[in-house]
Design an enzyme around this catalytic site. Structure first.
Site, short mmCIF file in Angstrom:
data_model
loop_
_atom_site.label_atom_id
_atom_site.label_comp_id
_atom_site.label_asym_id
_atom_site.label_seq_id
_atom_site.Cartn_x
_atom_site.Cartn_y
_atom_site.Cartn_z
N ASP A 103 0.84 -1.19 0.00
CA ASP A 103 0.00 0.00 0.00
C ASP A 103 0.88 1.24 0.00
O ASP A 103 1.63 1.47 0.94
CB ASP A 103 -0.90 -0.04 1.25
CG ASP A 103 -1.72 1.22 1.42
OD1 ASP A 103 -1.85 1.98 0.45
OD2 ASP A 103 -2.24 1.43 2.54
N ASN A 105 -0.23 4.55 -0.41
CA ASN A 105 -0.81 5.84 -0.02
C ASN A 105 -1.61 5.78 1.29
O ASN A 105 -2.38 6.67 1.60
CB ASN A 105 -1.69 6.39 -1.15
CG ASN A 105 -2.87 5.47 -1.42
OD1 ASN A 105 -2.91 4.32 -0.95
ND2 ASN A 105 -3.84 5.96 -2.17
N ASP A 107 -4.14 3.88 2.49
CA ASP A 107 -5.59 3.66 2.64
C ASP A 107 -5.90 2.20 3.00
O ASP A 107 -7.05 1.79 3.02
CB ASP A 107 -6.34 4.07 1.36
CG ASP A 107 -5.93 3.23 0.16
OD1 ASP A 107 -4.99 2.41 0.29
OD2 ASP A 107 -6.54 3.39 -0.92
N ASP A 111 -1.68 -1.18 -4.04
CA ASP A 111 -1.94 -0.41 -5.25
C ASP A 111 -0.77 -0.49 -6.23
O ASP A 111 0.27 -1.09 -5.93
CB ASP A 111 -2.24 1.05 -4.88
CG ASP A 111 -1.24 1.57 -3.86
OD1 ASP A 111 -0.03 1.49 -4.13
OD2 ASP A 111 -1.67 2.03 -2.77
N ASP A 180 -4.72 -10.27 -15.84
CA ASP A 180 -5.75 -11.28 -15.60
C ASP A 180 -7.00 -10.87 -16.38
O ASP A 180 -7.60 -9.83 -16.10
CB ASP A 180 -6.04 -11.31 -14.09
CG ASP A 180 -6.46 -12.68 -13.61
OD1 ASP A 180 -7.24 -13.34 -14.32
OD2 ASP A 180 -6.05 -13.07 -12.50
N ASP A 282 -9.11 -16.15 -16.90
CA ASP A 282 -9.89 -16.69 -15.79
C ASP A 282 -10.95 -17.69 -16.26
O ASP A 282 -11.66 -17.41 -17.22
CB ASP A 282 -10.57 -15.51 -15.09
CG ASP A 282 -11.20 -15.88 -13.76
OD1 ASP A 282 -10.47 -16.23 -12.83
OD2 ASP A 282 -12.45 -15.80 -13.66
N GLU A 340 -6.76 -20.46 -17.05
CA GLU A 340 -7.15 -21.13 -15.81
C GLU A 340 -8.27 -22.08 -16.18
O GLU A 340 -9.32 -21.65 -16.65
CB GLU A 340 -7.62 -20.12 -14.77
CG GLU A 340 -7.74 -20.77 -13.41
CD GLU A 340 -8.94 -20.32 -12.59
OE1 GLU A 340 -8.95 -20.57 -11.38
OE2 GLU A 340 -9.89 -19.74 -13.16
N HIS A 411 -4.08 -17.26 -5.33
CA HIS A 411 -4.97 -16.49 -4.45
C HIS A 411 -6.24 -17.25 -4.09
O HIS A 411 -7.08 -16.72 -3.37
CB HIS A 411 -5.32 -15.17 -5.15
CG HIS A 411 -6.11 -15.43 -6.40
ND1 HIS A 411 -5.56 -16.06 -7.51
CD2 HIS A 411 -7.40 -15.18 -6.72
CE1 HIS A 411 -6.49 -16.16 -8.45
NE2 HIS A 411 -7.61 -15.65 -7.98
N ASP A 412 -6.42 -18.45 -4.61
CA ASP A 412 -7.63 -19.24 -4.33
C ASP A 412 -7.37 -20.41 -3.40
O ASP A 412 -8.27 -21.24 -3.21
CB ASP A 412 -8.19 -19.83 -5.64
CG ASP A 412 -8.79 -18.77 -6.55
OD1 ASP A 412 -9.20 -17.71 -6.04
OD2 ASP A 412 -8.86 -19.01 -7.77
O1 ISL Z 1 -11.95 -21.32 -5.34
C1 ISL Z 1 -12.76 -21.85 -6.06
C2 ISL Z 1 -14.22 -21.88 -5.75
O2 ISL Z 1 -14.60 -23.03 -5.04
C3 ISL Z 1 -12.33 -22.34 -7.34
O3 ISL Z 1 -13.18 -23.24 -7.87
C4 ISL Z 1 -12.24 -21.09 -8.20
O4 ISL Z 1 -13.42 -20.37 -8.11
C5 ISL Z 1 -12.02 -21.44 -9.61
O5 ISL Z 1 -10.74 -21.99 -9.68
C6 ISL Z 1 -12.12 -20.21 -10.49
O6 ISL Z 1 -11.29 -19.19 -10.02
C7 ISL Z 1 -11.22 -17.99 -10.70
O7 ISL Z 1 -12.49 -17.47 -11.02
C8 ISL Z 1 -13.31 -17.06 -9.94
C9 ISL Z 1 -12.56 -16.20 -8.90
O8 ISL Z 1 -13.32 -16.11 -7.73
C10 ISL Z 1 -11.21 -16.79 -8.57
O9 ISL Z 1 -10.52 -15.92 -7.69
C11 ISL Z 1 -10.48 -16.98 -9.86
O10 ISL Z 1 -9.16 -17.41 -9.68
C12 ISL Z 1 -14.42 -16.27 -10.54
O11 ISL Z 1 -13.91 -15.24 -11.34
CA CA Z 2 -3.40 2.16 -1.34
#
Ligand code: ISL
Ligand code: CA
Length: 642
Positions: A103, A105, A107, A111, A180, A282, A340, A411-412
């Site tokens: 971050d 700035n 908040d 960013d 992405d 995605d 993905e 991130h998932d």
């Molecule tokens: O984490 C999951 C939900 O149970 C995965 O199935 C995930 O949603 C899936 O891999 C798809 O992920 C991507 O599209 C989603 C988003 O929430 C995830 O962050 C992204 O990586 C919808 O856009």
């Molecule tokens: Ca910020």
């Protein structure tokens, strides 16, 4: 071959998609893979499954399977030539989750200027490309994966000038920039969707999967959303239903409408023109839905956890829509793409990334992230022997010109160290072991922010600490028949928020993320584990990654060399060669002492240690002995190999 229910399971297994499906069922049920080669099983007709399963596998299941097999190409092109070189094979990609990176700035939200200020860190780490999770204008129902305007930077993240500066600064350091692209769905606040709802004669009506309700309060089909509840929103004033596979604010686009495909091509071109080197697409395998949006099969829904998935996880036009984008944007601009593709197995993955005229350069498939029979929200210990089995099988397929993506975190998903073994005594060795695997298998490694520090799951105290729409919806659903404590406990095993806490830069307040309280907070782990502390420690996970990344960069022959697995049957021992290098490790939390008959040990005798994951003060062990989670990279010297 045209499939009917009179074809045999053997025929199904020879079909790439059929083989993936059968392999998945075998893995999930723990049945041995050789079952399919048993003549009795092999010669079974598809239609007899109904009778043999006592109706559990019903007519509809069989019809869906047959349709799917007929809709999908049946060839996987063979290659034996060595891989062609390209930057996305040379480099390691680093995934930034911008909201939680830095971050600038004050908040409480990461960013673009924050990212710019850390480019030197990333360059010094030794990665070659940055993939940023979505940075576009969004109401953040799903933290940017719900895009409101594809050509505008999210206000909290900065401006278009900041973006241009980021690209320029990254390129000045020879770092590639990957965006992405979330185009299976848009935010319900996107103007296309707003206009589609407002005006029955709007061309945007056909941009989405909208269905007239005919006054009924039943959704058009039984599909379920990945984020709990039915996959349909009802708009009673317009008597309309709209499909959303994800949150109720993420509306699925209608890719069968060529105008939608035009829009997507133009969006991609817009960012390519601003200097972007590649895209991560995605849930790109979900874009083509089966005509008529038929009901999902009950059995498949029960097994997978979401009803309807068989009608879109690789839909009938996926291949042609991806090729179209490839021709229009990616190929002419030499743009890198990684799709993905949740649910896609090895064979279909190969079809999508086939070396001559691929739909996409790489795919992410997810079969290695949980041991079979488990889901992300189960509290269980991940067995690394499964990882070994998975990659041994996968890399037998992805040889020659085929190339895979390699990753353990994003991130998932929760942090991999925590999944394998949360015992703090093993954290450092295990963190390095995972890095050692990631950076020495054959493929393109993707590193998720914080992984290079050995970050682990957070001790969230209550549901109030979680931010993710998936977690919050799941909590609401579970607490209908479970206590809040139990529901929270289950979420804690695998919530996506574990990966989304701020990067731990130093031991100052909020871990150096910024002066303000971050949008999501972890525990106080940053006091001990952070970039500043680890930079000073020659034995840290961070310095291990740095050393190995720079070593890899200086050894491109290694990157392109074949992988050969040895002694596969030895439990807890994983060993492979890459050209003139040998990689050995102990996958277990207890010492490993190998006895005679382990062939790779004679190779090791003639090898010179390049790197290990042990602290320097730890003395050498006999050649067949390994400490818990020990990892070694050696160079084969003398004439032991050619
Ligand atoms: O984490 C999951 C939900 O149970 C995965 O199935 C995930 O949603 C899936 O891999 C798809 O992920 C991507 O599209 C989603 C988003 O929430 C995830 O962050 C992204 O990586 C919808 O856009
Ligand atoms: Ca910020």
């Amino acid at each position: 071959m045209h499939f009917t229910d009179r074809n045999t399971l053997g025929d199904v297994y020879r079909h790439p998609a059929g083989r993936d499906i059968i392999d998945k069922i075998l893995a999930q049920t723990g049945a041995p893979a050789r079952l399919v080669s048993n003549p009795l099983v092999h010669n079974l007709k598809i239609k007899s499954l109904e009778r043999l399963s006592f109706g559990k596998i019903d007519r509809q299941f069989i019809e869906t399977l047959v349709d799917l097999l007929n809709a999908w190409p049946q060839e996987v092109s063979p290659t034996s030539e060595p891989p062609t070189r390209s930057w996305w094979k040379d480099e390691v990609v680093y995934q930034i989750y911008p909201r939680s990176f830095q971050d600038s700035n004050g908040d409480g939200i990461g960013d673009l200027q924050g990212i710019i200020s850390r480019l030197d860190y990333l360059k010094d780490l030794g990665v070659g490309a940055l993939w940023m999770s979505p940075i576009f204008d969004s109401p953040n129902d799903d933290m940017g994966y719900d895009i409101r305007d594809y050509r505008k930077i999210m206000t909290e993240f900065g401006t278009m000038d900041d973006f241009d500066e980021l690209v320029e600064q990254a390129h000045a350091r020879e770092l590639k920039v990957i965006l992405d692209l979330v185009v299976n769905h848009t935010s319900d606040e996107h103007e296309w969707f707003q206009e589609a709802l407002a005006d029955p004669s709007s061309p945007y009506r056909d941009y989405y999967l909208l269905r007239n309700g005919n006054g009924s309060d039943e959704p058009p089909n039984n599909w379920e959303s990945f984020f709990s509840g039915p996959a349909w929103n009802h708009y009673p004033t317009q008597d309309l239903w709209a499909l959303h596979l994800f949150s109720s604010k993420q509306m699925d686009l209608n890719w069968d409408n060529h105008a939608v495909r035009d829009e997507v091509a133009k969006i991609a071109q817009f960012w390519v023109d601003r200097g972007v080197d590649g895209f991560r697409l995605d849930v790109i395998n979900y874009i083509s839905k089966r005509e008529g949006l038929p009901d999902g099969n009950k059995l498949i829904g029960e097994v997978i956890g979401f009803r309807g998935i068989e009608h879109y996880f690789y839909g009938p036009h996926l291949h042609s829509y991806l090729l179209e984008l490839q021709k229009r944007v990616f190929a002419p601009n030499n743009t890198f793409t990684v799709g993905e593709t949740p649910g896609i197995g090895l064979q279909v993955g190969k079809q999508i990334t086939a070396p001559h005229g691929p739909d996409l350069d790489l795919v992410f498939s997810f079969d290695h992230l949980e041991t079979p029979g488990h889901t992300r929200l189960d509290d269980y210990r991940y067995d690394l022997n499964f990882l070994k089995q998975y990659y041994q099988a996968a890399l037998r397929e992805y040889s020659g010109q085929y190339w895979m993506s390699l990753f353990f975190e994003n991130h998932d998903n929760p942090r991999m160290i925590s999944k394998v073994n949360p015992d703090p005594r093993h954290r450092e060795a295990l963190g390095k072991l995972l890095g050692g695997i990631l950076l020495t298998l054959r493929g393109t490694p993707f590193l998720f922010q914080g992984q290079e520090l050995g970050m682990i799951n957070q001790n969230f105290a209550s549901i109030k600490d979680l931010r993710d729409v998936e977690a919050l919806n799941q909590f609401a659903e579970w607490t209908q028949n479970m206590s809040e404590d139990d529901a929270f406990g289950r979420l804690l095993a695998g919530t996506r928020d574990h990966a989304r806490t701020p990067v731990q830069w130093d031991a100052t307040k909020h871990g150096g993320f910024g002066p303000a309280t971050p949008w999501i907070e972890g525990d106080d782990d940053y006091l001990r584990v952070n970039v500043a502390v680890e930079s000073e420690d020659p034995n840290s996970v961070l310095n291990f990654y740095r050393a190995l990344l720079h070593w890899r960069h200086a050894n491109t022959d290694f990157i392109y060399s074949d992988v050969e697995f040895l002694d596969s049957e030895v439990e807890n021992y994983w060993v492979y060669t890459r050209g003139e290098y040998l990689v050995q490790m102990n996958l277990g939390s207890t010492p490993l002492n190998l006895r005679g008959g382990v062939s790779s040990l004679s190779l090791a005798r003639d090898a010179e240690l390049v790197q290990s994951n042990l602290r320097q003060e730890v003395g050498p062990l006999p050649i067949g002995s390994f400490r818990p989670y020990e990892w070694r990279l050696s160079r084969l010297v003398s004439s032991s190999r050619t």
